[in-house]
Design an enzyme around this catalytic site. Structure first.
Site, PDB file in Angstrom:
ATOM      1  CG  ASP A 226       9.034  -6.067   5.458  1.00 51.57           C
ATOM      2  OD1 ASP A 226       7.808  -5.309   5.674  1.00 51.57           O
ATOM      3  OD2 ASP A 226       9.777  -5.958   6.412  1.00 51.57           O
TER       4      ASP A 226
ATOM      5  CG  ASP B  75      14.837   6.938  -1.551  1.00 57.29           C
ATOM      6  OD1 ASP B  75      15.716   6.095  -1.124  1.00 57.29           O
ATOM      7  OD2 ASP B  75      14.142   6.747  -2.372  1.00 57.29           O
TER       8      ASP B  75
ATOM      9  CG  HIS C   3      -2.183  -1.270   1.173  1.00 61.56           C
ATOM     10  ND1 HIS C   3      -1.688  -2.527   1.409  1.00 61.56           N
ATOM     11  CD2 HIS C   3      -3.323  -0.941   0.685  1.00 61.56           C
ATOM     12  CE1 HIS C   3      -2.927  -2.902   1.302  1.00 61.56           C
ATOM     13  NE2 HIS C   3      -3.848  -2.078   0.863  1.00 61.56           N
TER      14      HIS C   3
HETATM   15  P1  IMP Z   1       7.352  -1.627   5.188  1.00 58.45           P
HETATM   16  O1  IMP Z   1       8.400  -2.739   4.172  1.00 58.45           O
HETATM   17  O2  IMP Z   1       6.219  -1.499   4.547  1.00 58.45           O
HETATM   18  O3  IMP Z   1       7.487  -2.362   6.504  1.00 58.45           O
HETATM   19  O4  IMP Z   1       8.099  -0.182   4.847  1.00 58.45           O
HETATM   20  C1  IMP Z   1       9.554  -0.054   4.773  1.00 58.45           C
HETATM   21  C2  IMP Z   1      10.033   1.184   5.143  1.00 58.45           C
HETATM   22  O5  IMP Z   1      11.432   1.045   4.673  1.00 58.45           O
HETATM   23  C3  IMP Z   1       9.172   2.246   3.969  1.00 58.45           C
HETATM   24  O6  IMP Z   1       8.065   3.012   4.579  1.00 58.45           O
HETATM   25  C4  IMP Z   1      10.396   3.276   3.915  1.00 58.45           C
HETATM   26  O7  IMP Z   1      10.335   4.123   4.950  1.00 58.45           O
HETATM   27  C5  IMP Z   1      11.710   2.600   4.195  1.00 58.45           C
HETATM   28  N1  IMP Z   1      12.349   2.204   2.806  1.00 58.45           N
HETATM   29  C6  IMP Z   1      12.263   0.907   2.276  1.00 58.45           C
HETATM   30  N2  IMP Z   1      12.906   0.756   1.062  1.00 58.45           N
HETATM   31  C7  IMP Z   1      13.035   2.106   0.863  1.00 58.45           C
HETATM   32  C8  IMP Z   1      13.565   3.037  -0.445  1.00 58.45           C
HETATM   33  O8  IMP Z   1      13.832   2.282  -1.517  1.00 58.45           O
HETATM   34  N3  IMP Z   1      13.817   4.405  -0.216  1.00 58.45           N
HETATM   35  C9  IMP Z   1      13.728   4.909   1.142  1.00 58.45           C
HETATM   36  N4  IMP Z   1      12.925   4.259   2.051  1.00 58.45           N
HETATM   37  C10 IMP Z   1      12.746   3.126   1.870  1.00 58.45           C
END
Ligand code: IMP
Length: 199
Positions: free
Chosen positions: A76, A160, A16
């Protein structure tokens, strides 16, 4: 041997997060796979109780596959800071609070690591491709770099703007989306997934 996605398959993207969806869709669609988002199907966002990225990716992909009756792909991922023992890690999204404000999350990272000499950090992405019968394949990618302050650039999402990947001087917020798309943790996980599961 990994289970492969049938040619012409429809795939549910079990996320989402608009930033992630954009990146995953750009990785998947060149391979002739039709994608449909979990939000478009009205699927709920599952809890993420696992202590690691792979476990949470599996929970999200399996929930979407079982609910939709279609194969589903979930990511994730998170931002890990060496000086914080790998935090925020699996709770990266939560550091932004209920408003999902990543300027708040980045400020917390900077505040907690301000005294540290070691500015190294990395992103991790676990991608899980799951089927309605419960079968799941998981692949993990990582990209290393350093934290900078203040944040720079309006590209990308999440953390980022405070991350400069190794070998670069600009942040993922400043570098082009095409560059990130070719080099990121998500791209690295996807390359493995593609080799194992896509025709
Ligand atoms: P989840 O996988 O939904 O628990 O959320 C992962 C969180 O990690 C995201 O909301 C971002 O804050 C961070 N994150 C994951 N991948 C990236 C990326 O490529 N750039 C920046 N933040 C990231």
């Amino acid at each position: 041997m990994a289970r492969r996605l049938a040619p012409g398959a429809r795939l549910v993207l079990a996320s989402h997060n608009p930033g992630k969806l954009r990146e995953i869709e750009a990785l998947v669609t060149p391979h002739g796979v039709a994608v449909i988002s979990a939000a478009a199907l009205g699927l709920p966002e599952p809890e993420e109780p696992a202590p690691d990225f792979a476990g949470n990716a599996r929970i999200k992909a399996l929930a979407a596959a079982v609910a939709s009756g279609l194969p589903a792909l979930a990511d994730d991922s998170g931002f890990c800071v060496a000086a914080l023992g790998g935090a925020p890690g699996v709770v990266s999204a939560r550091w932004a609070g209920p408003g999902k404000d990543f300027s708040v999350a980045m400020e917390r990272v900077q505040r907690e690591m301000a005294a540290a000499a070691d500015r190294s950090a990395w992103f991790v992405s676990a991608l899980c491709l799951a089927w309605p019968d419960g079968h799941a394949e998981v692949f993990e990618g990582r990209v290393d770099g350093v934290c900078v302050w203040p944040p720079r650039g309006g590209q990308g999402f999440g953390y980022d703007p405070m991350f400069v990947p190794d070998g670069e001087t600009q942040t993922y917020g400043e570098l082009s989306p095409a560059f990130k798309q070719a080099t990121s943790h998500r791209a690295r996980a996807f390359a493995q997934l593609m080799a194992a599961c896509f025709d």
